[in-house]
Scaffold this motif. Sequence first.
Motif, PDB file in Angstrom:
ATOM      1  N   LEU A 495       0.831  -1.200   0.000  1.00 18.72           N
ATOM      2  CA  LEU A 495       0.000   0.000   0.000  1.00 18.72           C
ATOM      3  C   LEU A 495       0.867   1.253   0.000  1.00 18.72           C
ATOM      4  N   ASN A 496       0.292   2.374  -0.421  1.00 24.28           N
ATOM      5  CA  ASN A 496       0.969   3.654  -0.248  1.00 24.28           C
ATOM      6  C   ASN A 496       0.492   4.281   1.058  1.00 24.28           C
ATOM      7  N   ALA A 497       0.946   5.475   1.359  1.00 27.29           N
ATOM      8  CA  ALA A 497       0.585   6.108   2.637  1.00 27.29           C
ATOM      9  C   ALA A 497      -0.924   6.244   2.775  1.00 27.29           C
ATOM     10  N   ARG A 498      -1.575   6.595   1.688  1.00 24.76           N
ATOM     11  CA  ARG A 498      -3.030   6.744   1.717  1.00 24.76           C
ATOM     12  C   ARG A 498      -3.695   5.386   1.965  1.00 24.76           C
ATOM     13  N   GLY A 499      -3.128   4.345   1.360  1.00 29.57           N
ATOM     14  CA  GLY A 499      -3.667   3.004   1.568  1.00 29.57           C
ATOM     15  C   GLY A 499      -3.494   2.515   2.988  1.00 29.57           C
ATOM     16  N   TYR A 500      -2.322   2.785   3.581  1.00 30.04           N
ATOM     17  CA  TYR A 500      -2.095   2.383   4.977  1.00 30.04           C
ATOM     18  C   TYR A 500      -3.024   3.152   5.917  1.00 30.04           C
ATOM     19  N   ALA A 501      -3.320   4.406   5.567  1.00 31.05           N
ATOM     20  CA  ALA A 501      -4.273   5.179   6.378  1.00 31.05           C
ATOM     21  C   ALA A 501      -5.669   4.566   6.285  1.00 31.05           C
ATOM     22  N   PHE A 502      -6.034   4.159   5.078  1.00 34.34           N
ATOM     23  CA  PHE A 502      -7.334   3.506   4.897  1.00 34.34           C
ATOM     24  C   PHE A 502      -7.418   2.222   5.719  1.00 34.34           C
ATOM     25  N   ILE A 503      -6.345   1.400   5.642  1.00 33.30           N
ATOM     26  CA  ILE A 503      -6.295   0.165   6.413  1.00 33.30           C
ATOM     27  C   ILE A 503      -6.392   0.453   7.904  1.00 33.30           C
ATOM     28  N   SER A 504      -5.718   1.514   8.346  1.00 35.72           N
ATOM     29  CA  SER A 504      -5.767   1.897   9.763  1.00 35.72           C
ATOM     30  C   SER A 504      -7.192   2.171  10.207  1.00 35.72           C
ATOM     31  N   SER A 505      -7.935   2.878   9.375  1.00 39.53           N
ATOM     32  CA  SER A 505      -9.329   3.175   9.723  1.00 39.53           C
ATOM     33  C   SER A 505     -10.162   1.905   9.811  1.00 39.53           C
ATOM     34  N   GLU A 506      -9.910   0.965   8.895  1.00 43.14           N
ATOM     35  CA  GLU A 506     -10.652  -0.295   8.926  1.00 43.14           C
ATOM     36  C   GLU A 506     -10.335  -1.076  10.202  1.00 43.14           C
ATOM     37  N   ILE A 507      -9.072  -1.064  10.606  1.00 41.41           N
ATOM     38  CA  ILE A 507      -8.688  -1.745  11.846  1.00 41.41           C
ATOM     39  C   ILE A 507      -9.318  -1.048  13.045  1.00 41.41           C
ATOM     40  N   LEU A 508      -9.349   0.265  13.024  1.00 42.47           N
ATOM     41  CA  LEU A 508      -9.958   1.013  14.137  1.00 42.47           C
ATOM     42  C   LEU A 508     -11.450   0.701  14.260  1.00 42.47           C
ATOM     43  N   VAL A 510     -12.820  -2.127  13.554  1.00 49.06           N
ATOM     44  CA  VAL A 510     -12.880  -3.457  14.170  1.00 49.06           C
ATOM     45  C   VAL A 510     -12.610  -3.359  15.670  1.00 49.06           C
ATOM     46  N   ILE A 511     -11.604  -2.562  16.039  1.00 51.65           N
ATOM     47  CA  ILE A 511     -11.272  -2.387  17.462  1.00 51.65           C
ATOM     48  C   ILE A 511     -12.447  -1.756  18.204  1.00 51.65           C
ATOM     49  N   ASN A 512     -13.014  -0.714  17.640  1.00 54.16           N
ATOM     50  CA  ASN A 512     -14.121  -0.028  18.299  1.00 54.16           C
ATOM     51  C   ASN A 512     -15.296  -0.964  18.549  1.00 54.16           C
ATOM     52  N   LYS A 513     -15.582  -1.806  17.574  1.00 51.09           N
ATOM     53  CA  LYS A 513     -16.717  -2.716  17.714  1.00 51.09           C
ATOM     54  C   LYS A 513     -16.405  -3.855  18.679  1.00 51.09           C
ATOM     55  N   HIS A 514     -15.230  -4.480  18.511  1.00 51.43           N
ATOM     56  CA  HIS A 514     -14.913  -5.675  19.287  1.00 51.43           C
ATOM     57  C   HIS A 514     -14.622  -5.364  20.753  1.00 51.43           C
ATOM     58  N   PHE A 515     -13.932  -4.246  21.002  1.00 46.79           N
ATOM     59  CA  PHE A 515     -13.518  -3.924  22.362  1.00 46.79           C
ATOM     60  C   PHE A 515     -14.337  -2.797  22.985  1.00 46.79           C
ATOM     61  N   LYS A 516     -15.472  -2.485  22.345  1.00 48.83           N
ATOM     62  CA  LYS A 516     -16.404  -1.462  22.863  1.00 48.83           C
ATOM     63  C   LYS A 516     -15.673  -0.140  23.119  1.00 48.83           C
ATOM     64  N   ALA A 517     -14.816   0.201  22.183  1.00 46.60           N
ATOM     65  CA  ALA A 517     -14.041   1.441  22.289  1.00 46.60           C
ATOM     66  C   ALA A 517     -14.632   2.501  21.375  1.00 46.60           C
ATOM     67  N   ASN A 518     -14.132   3.697  21.511  1.00 47.70           N
ATOM     68  CA  ASN A 518     -14.491   4.787  20.594  1.00 47.70           C
ATOM     69  C   ASN A 518     -13.225   5.585  20.325  1.00 47.70           C
ATOM     70  N   ILE A 519     -12.498   5.166  19.296  1.00 51.81           N
ATOM     71  CA  ILE A 519     -11.231   5.782  18.918  1.00 51.81           C
ATOM     72  C   ILE A 519     -11.455   6.508  17.595  1.00 51.81           C
ATOM     73  N   PRO A 520     -10.961   7.711  17.442  1.00 47.67           N
ATOM     74  CA  PRO A 520     -11.203   8.451  16.193  1.00 47.67           C
ATOM     75  C   PRO A 520     -10.600   7.729  14.990  1.00 47.67           C
ATOM     76  N   LEU A 521     -11.319   7.786  13.879  1.00 48.64           N
ATOM     77  CA  LEU A 521     -10.849   7.161  12.656  1.00 48.64           C
ATOM     78  C   LEU A 521      -9.838   8.071  11.946  1.00 48.64           C
ATOM     79  N   VAL A 522      -9.359   7.607  10.811  1.00 47.43           N
ATOM     80  CA  VAL A 522      -8.323   8.320  10.057  1.00 47.43           C
ATOM     81  C   VAL A 522      -8.886   8.730   8.706  1.00 47.43           C
ATOM     82  N   ASN A 523      -8.521   9.915   8.254  1.00 43.68           N
ATOM     83  CA  ASN A 523      -8.941  10.387   6.928  1.00 43.68           C
ATOM     84  C   ASN A 523      -7.810  10.124   5.929  1.00 43.68           C
ATOM     85  N   PRO A 524      -7.974   9.150   5.029  1.00 44.73           N
ATOM     86  CA  PRO A 524      -6.897   8.838   4.078  1.00 44.73           C
ATOM     87  C   PRO A 524      -6.512  10.013   3.183  1.00 44.73           C
TER      88      PRO A 524
END
Length: 537
Positions: A495-508, A510-524
């Motif tokens: 991935l490029n930097a924009r792609g890694y940012a997109f992946i980061s948001s997708e992981i976030l 998953v984290i927010n849903k699975h661990f009942k968290a609320n972490i801000p997402l990333v704007n690619p």
Amino acid sequence: MKKRYIYILPIVAMLTAACEPNIEDKIDSGTYYAGEANFSSYVAIGNSLTSGFMDGTVYKSGQQNSFPNILAGQFRVVGGGVFTQPSYAEDINNVGGMMVGGKIIGPTKMVVNMAPGPDGQPIGPVNINKPIAIEATTLQKTAYHNAGVPGAKTFHLLAPGYGNMANLAAGKANPYFVRTATSPDVTVLADAMSLKPTFFTNWIGANDVLSYATSGGEGVDQNEVGGTNPATYGANDITHVGVFKQSYEAITTTLTSQGAKGVVATIPDVTAIPFFTTVPYNPLSPQLIGVDNIDQLNQFVGMLKQILTVAGEGDRLQLFSKEKANPLLIQDKTLKNMGPMLTAAIKGLVASGQFPLPITEKEIEFIGTTYGQARHATAKDLMLLTSKGQIGIPVKTGNVAMDALLKKGVTYPIDDSFVLNPVEQAKIKDATMKFNGIIRAVAEGKGLAIADMNAILNQAVAGLRVEDGQIYTADYFKGMGNLNTVMFSLDGVHLNARGYAFISSEILKVINKHFKANIPLVNPAVYPGPTLVVGNN
């Protein structure tokens, strides 16, 4: 075919879109929170996709946009601690690459050279021409929170000596881990665990099948030969499922042994990666071949096709068309070798005066060897991105008449290592499916979150719309028209930097849903795409 776009804008966002925040809104623990997770010591385990590898290498500014580093920045909002990555301070030219004892073993980063080429069009993706300063033998002896090691397979994370400089020459060590390993016999996992992780991401496993794919299937599928000893594997082999399972279970058990929680990621399918989808199987237009040459080329190809037809193999070759795009001529090692039969038939034609070119015994053998496993590509074949540089290269035999005809991909087969044929694709698909099944089962057994990168990147083939309305794709860079929408770097795999940012948001998510968290997402959109340069120096 029209593209289908996947809309991932949450319904709740649409319902609240009209509710603009006012200046009195606070971003604090009441707004964002860690839920059931503890991010005080976050460690990222993985390979090049974790390290921040992009554009064919790891370079200083690119590494800053690794998905773990992006995640760590978001985790700090909810109590995340310090996050460290291997030092690239010596990369003063910001070009990456790698040397061992002054010898270059890894290229500089790829950039888009916008200077006009011979045809007047921009030259396009090239490796930047600047000195490399990264030296594997300059040892840092430091455990880092980003434990992504380019080239690593699952079993490598558990292998003592993988960071031992003495093992480099034998291919038993990795230059990236050699730079950072705290001792010659420490494992990647042991160094990561020394940081006492409270939370981790684990995106390992892609290289267990991807190295076979990027080599054009030149390795061995160890599942076919019962290869359960990874010490005997070649660099491009597909890992045995039993070895993968044992390694993945051991890694996960160790990561969770001190109570850490985390996210694991699945392995993407090769058809979601532009390295395998950019070069079409039939890029040879009549104009590119030269319409005036087609009749002469068909005389040569037609002769070979006639000989093969006698043996029931005539479908391997087809005559060139003057009206439509023509397929590439490729080597396929899964085919029966018709070389001896071709050689014998051509000798007969020469003896009877029916062969259209003056030819020697040695040149007859050359034709038999060259076309014994040759065929025209079909829509079922995947041409590697690297095959683009092979198309049209003249082949020199010393026979003037033959040399006028022979060009790679046209009348001379492109090597099998630049193609994934259906047999090789089936092996890759089977291994990917089984590895992902293991990843899911192990994660579920440990109560870990799962980021299904296989599904996400497959959706990106059609187009993914993110929260700001932008559509991102798994296409390769094609010019200014898709400069801001491609997620993959110029190497076509990472991935490029924009792609890694997109992946980061997708992981976030998953984290927010699975661990009942609320972490801000990333704007690619705020992250860079391909690097454009005018000239290459």
